[in-house]
Scaffold this motif. Structure first.
Motif, PDB file in Angstrom:
ATOM      1  N   ARG A   1      53.767  16.581  43.908  1.00 41.46           N
ATOM      2  CA  ARG A   1      54.031  17.690  44.841  1.00 41.46           C
ATOM      3  C   ARG A   1      54.421  17.207  46.238  1.00 41.46           C
ATOM      4  O   ARG A   1      54.345  17.955  47.189  1.00 41.46           O
ATOM      5  CB  ARG A   1      52.840  18.645  44.925  1.00 41.46           C
ATOM      6  CG  ARG A   1      52.567  19.328  43.626  1.00 41.46           C
ATOM      7  CD  ARG A   1      51.551  20.406  43.774  1.00 41.46           C
ATOM      8  NE  ARG A   1      50.233  19.837  44.011  1.00 41.46           N
ATOM      9  CZ  ARG A   1      49.190  20.530  44.409  1.00 41.46           C
ATOM     10  NH1 ARG A   1      49.307  21.805  44.603  1.00 41.46           N
ATOM     11  NH2 ARG A   1      48.039  19.953  44.608  1.00 41.46           N
ATOM     12  N   ASN A   2      54.798  15.929  46.386  1.00 36.07           N
ATOM     13  CA  ASN A   2      55.223  15.408  47.679  1.00 36.07           C
ATOM     14  C   ASN A   2      56.643  14.865  47.652  1.00 36.07           C
ATOM     15  O   ASN A   2      57.369  15.017  48.624  1.00 36.07           O
ATOM     16  CB  ASN A   2      54.273  14.300  48.145  1.00 36.07           C
ATOM     17  CG  ASN A   2      52.977  14.867  48.633  1.00 36.07           C
ATOM     18  OD1 ASN A   2      52.964  15.891  49.306  1.00 36.07           O
ATOM     19  ND2 ASN A   2      51.878  14.233  48.280  1.00 36.07           N
ATOM     20  N   GLY A   3      57.013  14.184  46.584  1.00 37.05           N
ATOM     21  CA  GLY A   3      58.329  13.565  46.504  1.00 37.05           C
ATOM     22  C   GLY A   3      59.435  14.598  46.413  1.00 37.05           C
ATOM     23  O   GLY A   3      59.300  15.611  45.737  1.00 37.05           O
ATOM     24  N   GLN A   4      60.532  14.322  47.112  1.00 30.40           N
ATOM     25  CA  GLN A   4      61.659  15.249  47.086  1.00 30.40           C
ATOM     26  C   GLN A   4      62.483  15.045  45.819  1.00 30.40           C
ATOM     27  O   GLN A   4      62.720  13.922  45.402  1.00 30.40           O
ATOM     28  CB  GLN A   4      62.540  15.041  48.308  1.00 30.40           C
ATOM     29  CG  GLN A   4      61.848  15.421  49.592  1.00 30.40           C
ATOM     30  CD  GLN A   4      62.791  15.319  50.767  1.00 30.40           C
ATOM     31  OE1 GLN A   4      63.803  14.650  50.709  1.00 30.40           O
ATOM     32  NE2 GLN A   4      62.433  15.994  51.842  1.00 30.40           N
ATOM     33  N   LEU A   5      62.923  16.155  45.212  1.00 30.16           N
ATOM     34  CA  LEU A   5      63.727  16.075  43.999  1.00 30.16           C
ATOM     35  C   LEU A   5      65.176  15.749  44.304  1.00 30.16           C
ATOM     36  O   LEU A   5      65.844  15.081  43.533  1.00 30.16           O
ATOM     37  CB  LEU A   5      63.662  17.398  43.232  1.00 30.16           C
ATOM     38  CG  LEU A   5      62.305  17.839  42.710  1.00 30.16           C
ATOM     39  CD1 LEU A   5      62.435  19.150  41.976  1.00 30.16           C
ATOM     40  CD2 LEU A   5      61.716  16.780  41.811  1.00 30.16           C
ATOM     41  N   PHE A   6      65.676  16.204  45.438  1.00 31.47           N
ATOM     42  CA  PHE A   6      67.094  16.054  45.763  1.00 31.47           C
ATOM     43  C   PHE A   6      67.263  15.139  46.967  1.00 31.47           C
ATOM     44  O   PHE A   6      66.472  15.172  47.912  1.00 31.47           O
ATOM     45  CB  PHE A   6      67.712  17.419  46.065  1.00 31.47           C
ATOM     46  CG  PHE A   6      67.850  18.289  44.850  1.00 31.47           C
ATOM     47  CD1 PHE A   6      68.998  18.254  44.080  1.00 31.47           C
ATOM     48  CD2 PHE A   6      66.823  19.131  44.469  1.00 31.47           C
ATOM     49  CE1 PHE A   6      69.125  19.038  42.955  1.00 31.47           C
ATOM     50  CE2 PHE A   6      66.939  19.924  43.342  1.00 31.47           C
ATOM     51  CZ  PHE A   6      68.094  19.885  42.585  1.00 31.47           C
ATOM     52  N   THR A   7      68.341  14.338  46.936  1.00 33.97           N
ATOM     53  CA  THR A   7      68.686  13.499  48.074  1.00 33.97           C
ATOM     54  C   THR A   7      69.748  14.158  48.939  1.00 33.97           C
ATOM     55  O   THR A   7      69.888  13.833  50.102  1.00 33.97           O
ATOM     56  CB  THR A   7      69.204  12.133  47.611  1.00 33.97           C
ATOM     57  OG1 THR A   7      70.315  12.342  46.737  1.00 33.97           O
ATOM     58  CG2 THR A   7      68.115  11.369  46.891  1.00 33.97           C
ATOM     59  N   GLY A   8      70.518  15.066  48.352  1.00 29.20           N
ATOM     60  CA  GLY A   8      71.550  15.776  49.078  1.00 29.20           C
ATOM     61  C   GLY A   8      71.640  17.189  48.563  1.00 29.20           C
ATOM     62  O   GLY A   8      70.721  17.682  47.908  1.00 29.20           O
ATOM     63  N   LEU A   9      72.760  17.827  48.836  1.00 31.33           N
ATOM     64  CA  LEU A   9      72.913  19.208  48.400  1.00 31.33           C
ATOM     65  C   LEU A   9      72.954  19.317  46.874  1.00 31.33           C
ATOM     66  O   LEU A   9      72.345  20.204  46.299  1.00 31.33           O
ATOM     67  CB  LEU A   9      74.188  19.805  49.018  1.00 31.33           C
ATOM     68  CG  LEU A   9      74.428  21.273  48.762  1.00 31.33           C
ATOM     69  CD1 LEU A   9      73.291  22.105  49.360  1.00 31.33           C
ATOM     70  CD2 LEU A   9      75.763  21.706  49.339  1.00 31.33           C
ATOM     71  N   LEU A  10      73.677  18.384  46.227  1.00 32.09           N
ATOM     72  CA  LEU A  10      73.827  18.440  44.774  1.00 32.09           C
ATOM     73  C   LEU A  10      73.395  17.162  44.073  1.00 32.09           C
ATOM     74  O   LEU A  10      73.529  17.056  42.863  1.00 32.09           O
ATOM     75  CB  LEU A  10      75.293  18.741  44.419  1.00 32.09           C
ATOM     76  CG  LEU A  10      75.814  20.104  44.859  1.00 32.09           C
ATOM     77  CD1 LEU A  10      77.290  20.226  44.537  1.00 32.09           C
ATOM     78  CD2 LEU A  10      75.032  21.213  44.184  1.00 32.09           C
ATOM     79  N   SER A  11      72.907  16.165  44.783  1.00 33.37           N
ATOM     80  CA  SER A  11      72.512  14.908  44.145  1.00 33.37           C
ATOM     81  C   SER A  11      70.993  14.865  44.001  1.00 33.37           C
ATOM     82  O   SER A  11      70.254  15.055  44.959  1.00 33.37           O
ATOM     83  CB  SER A  11      73.010  13.717  44.950  1.00 33.37           C
ATOM     84  OG  SER A  11      72.514  13.779  46.256  1.00 33.37           O
ATOM     85  N   MET A  12      70.576  14.605  42.765  1.00 32.74           N
ATOM     86  CA  MET A  12      69.156  14.618  42.433  1.00 32.74           C
ATOM     87  C   MET A  12      68.666  13.192  42.206  1.00 32.74           C
ATOM     88  O   MET A  12      69.394  12.358  41.666  1.00 32.74           O
ATOM     89  CB  MET A  12      68.960  15.452  41.168  1.00 32.74           C
ATOM     90  CG  MET A  12      67.538  15.731  40.821  1.00 32.74           C
ATOM     91  SD  MET A  12      67.447  16.900  39.472  1.00 32.74           S
ATOM     92  CE  MET A  12      65.681  17.011  39.294  1.00 32.74           C
TER      93      MET A  12
END
Ligand SMILES: [Zn+2]
Length: 61
Positions: free
Chosen positions: A19-30
């Motif tokens: 519940r802390n790590g982000q799923l996405f690095t950009g708008l459409l990049s996961m």
């Protein structure tokens, strides 16, 4: 984990395990893995196979 905690985690686009790590690095990049707990976020091979069967059957009508 309670229902509303899961909804809040999903709306914040965070990892379902830590519940802390982000799923996405950009708008459409996961991310391929969670940057915090290294949970594999990529679907397994054959993940879309069932939906491909259904789409193919529906397209042939
Ligand atoms: Zn994580």
């Amino acid at each position: 984990m309670r229902f509303w905690q899961r909804i809040a985690t999903a709306l914040r686009l965070r990892c379902p395990r830590c519940r802390n790590g982000q799923l996405f690095t950009g708008l459409l990049s996961m991310n391929d893995v969670c940057p915090r707990c290294e949970l594999k976020l990529e679907p397994e091979s054959g993940f879309y196979l069932g939906s491909a069967y259904a789409n193919y059957a529906e397209a042939e009508r």
